[in-house]
Design a protein around this motif. Structure first.
Motif, PDB file in Angstrom:
ATOM      1  N   LEU A  14       1.010  -1.400  -0.005  1.00  0.00           N
ATOM      2  CA  LEU A  14       0.315  -0.022  -0.064  1.00  0.00           C
ATOM      3  C   LEU A  14       0.877   1.215  -0.053  1.00  0.00           C
ATOM      4  CD1 LEU A  14      -2.744   1.337   0.088  1.00  0.00           C
ATOM      5  CD2 LEU A  14      -2.401   1.133   3.034  1.00  0.00           C
ATOM      6  N   ILE A  15       1.562   1.273   0.624  1.00  0.00           N
ATOM      7  CA  ILE A  15       2.758   2.425   0.969  1.00  0.00           C
ATOM      8  C   ILE A  15       3.653   2.419  -0.552  1.00  0.00           C
ATOM      9  CG2 ILE A  15       4.848   2.945   1.963  1.00  0.00           C
ATOM     10  CD1 ILE A  15       3.949   1.486   4.500  1.00  0.00           C
ATOM     11  N   GLU A  16       3.783   1.558  -0.944  1.00  0.00           N
ATOM     12  CA  GLU A  16       5.039   1.253  -2.196  1.00  0.00           C
ATOM     13  C   GLU A  16       3.649   2.182  -3.144  1.00  0.00           C
ATOM     14  OE1 GLU A  16       7.833   1.272  -3.324  1.00  0.00           O
ATOM     15  OE2 GLU A  16       8.846   1.106  -1.151  1.00  0.00           O
ATOM     16  N   GLU A  17       2.370   1.994  -3.837  1.00  0.00           N
ATOM     17  CA  GLU A  17       1.382   2.303  -4.417  1.00  0.00           C
ATOM     18  C   GLU A  17       1.278   3.622  -4.275  1.00  0.00           C
ATOM     19  OE1 GLU A  17      -0.159   1.136  -7.334  1.00  0.00           O
ATOM     20  OE2 GLU A  17       1.573  -0.519  -6.330  1.00  0.00           O
ATOM     21  N   PHE A  18       1.405   4.319  -2.291  1.00  0.00           N
ATOM     22  CA  PHE A  18       1.020   5.676  -2.527  1.00  0.00           C
ATOM     23  C   PHE A  18       2.222   6.546  -3.876  1.00  0.00           C
ATOM     24  CE2 PHE A  18      -2.584   4.798  -0.429  1.00  0.00           C
ATOM     25  CZ  PHE A  18      -3.042   6.274   0.012  1.00  0.00           C
ATOM     26  N   GLY A  19       3.523   6.322  -3.176  1.00  0.00           N
ATOM     27  CA  GLY A  19       4.381   6.504  -4.014  1.00  0.00           C
ATOM     28  C   GLY A  19       4.086   6.753  -5.312  1.00  0.00           C
ATOM     29  N   SER A  24       3.427   9.836 -10.408  1.00  0.00           N
ATOM     30  CA  SER A  24       2.863   9.930 -11.589  1.00  0.00           C
ATOM     31  C   SER A  24       1.783  10.946 -11.590  1.00  0.00           C
ATOM     32  CB  SER A  24       2.232   8.640 -11.740  1.00  0.00           C
ATOM     33  OG  SER A  24       0.416   8.595 -10.828  1.00  0.00           O
ATOM     34  N   TYR A  25       1.597  11.489 -10.748  1.00  0.00           N
ATOM     35  CA  TYR A  25       1.170  12.859 -10.560  1.00  0.00           C
ATOM     36  C   TYR A  25       2.154  13.750 -11.121  1.00  0.00           C
ATOM     37  CZ  TYR A  25      -3.437  10.834  -9.847  1.00  0.00           C
ATOM     38  OH  TYR A  25      -4.895  10.238  -9.994  1.00  0.00           O
ATOM     39  N   GLY A  32       3.918  10.596  -1.303  1.00  0.00           N
ATOM     40  CA  GLY A  32       3.634   9.910  -1.690  1.00  0.00           C
ATOM     41  C   GLY A  32       3.686   8.452  -0.523  1.00  0.00           C
ATOM     42  N   LEU A  33       4.790   8.500  -0.380  1.00  0.00           N
ATOM     43  CA  LEU A  33       5.036   6.514   0.925  1.00  0.00           C
ATOM     44  C   LEU A  33       5.184   7.144   2.380  1.00  0.00           C
ATOM     45  CD1 LEU A  33       9.123   6.076  -0.667  1.00  0.00           C
ATOM     46  CD2 LEU A  33       6.491   5.167  -0.794  1.00  0.00           C
ATOM     47  N   LYS A  99      -9.126  19.440  -2.733  1.00  0.00           N
ATOM     48  CA  LYS A  99      -8.618  20.645  -2.392  1.00  0.00           C
ATOM     49  C   LYS A  99      -8.020  21.129  -3.287  1.00  0.00           C
ATOM     50  CE  LYS A  99     -12.409  21.729   1.428  1.00  0.00           C
ATOM     51  NZ  LYS A  99     -11.836  22.168   2.691  1.00  0.00           N
ATOM     52  N   PHE A 100      -6.918  20.627  -2.585  1.00  0.00           N
ATOM     53  CA  PHE A 100      -5.173  20.697  -3.664  1.00  0.00           C
ATOM     54  C   PHE A 100      -5.643  20.978  -4.965  1.00  0.00           C
ATOM     55  CE2 PHE A 100      -0.795  20.061  -5.223  1.00  0.00           C
ATOM     56  CZ  PHE A 100      -0.206  20.849  -4.550  1.00  0.00           C
ATOM     57  N   ASN A 101      -6.232  20.173  -5.736  1.00  0.00           N
ATOM     58  CA  ASN A 101      -6.251  19.614  -6.740  1.00  0.00           C
ATOM     59  C   ASN A 101      -6.919  20.573  -7.503  1.00  0.00           C
ATOM     60  OD1 ASN A 101      -5.074  16.840  -7.170  1.00  0.00           O
ATOM     61  ND2 ASN A 101      -6.478  16.103  -6.426  1.00  0.00           N
ATOM     62  N   MET A 102      -8.400  21.290  -6.529  1.00  0.00           N
ATOM     63  CA  MET A 102      -9.273  21.979  -7.412  1.00  0.00           C
ATOM     64  C   MET A 102      -8.240  23.065  -7.115  1.00  0.00           C
ATOM     65  SD  MET A 102     -13.016  22.268  -5.444  1.00  0.00           S
ATOM     66  CE  MET A 102     -13.043  24.361  -4.558  1.00  0.00           C
ATOM     67  N   ALA A 103      -7.662  23.681  -6.427  1.00  0.00           N
ATOM     68  CA  ALA A 103      -7.126  24.930  -6.677  1.00  0.00           C
ATOM     69  C   ALA A 103      -6.075  24.902  -8.232  1.00  0.00           C
ATOM     70  CB  ALA A 103      -6.184  25.219  -5.432  1.00  0.00           C
TER      71      ALA A 103
END
Length: 169
Positions: A14-19, A24-25, A32-33, A99-103
């Motif tokens: 899970l931690i690796e996937e968040f990284g 990727s973004y 992410g990690l 909200k960060f993406n909304m900005a």
């Protein structure tokens, strides 16, 4: 280490996937990690715990965790040892990320508006395609903003209902 449990294989994945997702973004993989790690922990995590659990140096972890704290994805809290920084996943991590993406969406709309004004002020000089593209961009991001606001309002309602159900259980 103040933590008395290690990560399971699923938690490590899970931690690796968040990284991977953060990377990727175009964000920092380490951020992410850390977010992934915080989501797997029942207790606050110190910087030293992060060093040990993630296998990264303290300096980059400190910088990354401060950044995710600044944007509301982590929260600095008190822990068992004074004079140490401890963190948890922010209770509104997902909404704050949204909200960060909304900005970014708002910045794109503002960019279209700003350059539409400037190009129009320069006078009609064969810039019809640029104007058409910027008008399209503006309309797209205005619609996206309205969807984001509707989603944000709806999420607030759903979250409140979930919290009421948890309190009643």
């Amino acid at each position: 280490m103040s933590h008395d449990r290690s990560l399971t294989p699923a938690e490590n994945d899970l931690i690796e996937e968040f990284g991977n997702i953060y990377e990727s973004y175009g964000l920092k993989r380490l951020q992410g990690l850390i977010v992934g790690l915080l989501l797997t922990q029942d207790e606050p995590v110190s910087l030293d715990d992060m060093v040990e659990l993630l296998g990264h140096s303290k300096g980059p972890i400190s910088i990354a965790v401060r950044r995710i704290d600044d944007i509301g994805l982590a929260r600095k809290v008190n822990g068992p040892v004074n004079r140490r920084n401890y963190y948890i996943a922010h209770p509104d991590l997902f909404l704050n990320n949204f909200k960060f993406n909304m900005a970014t969406v708002q910045k794109n709309r503002e960019l279209a508006e700003r350059f539409l004004s400037r190009i129009r002020a320069e006078g009609p000089s064969g810039r019809e395609e640029t104007i058409r593209n910027l008008e399209h961009m503006k309309a797209f991001y205005q619609l996206m903003e309205s969807f984001y606001q509707d989603f944000s309002d709806r999420w607030t309602e759903i979250k409140e209902k979930r919290l009421e159900e948890e309190r009643a259980a």
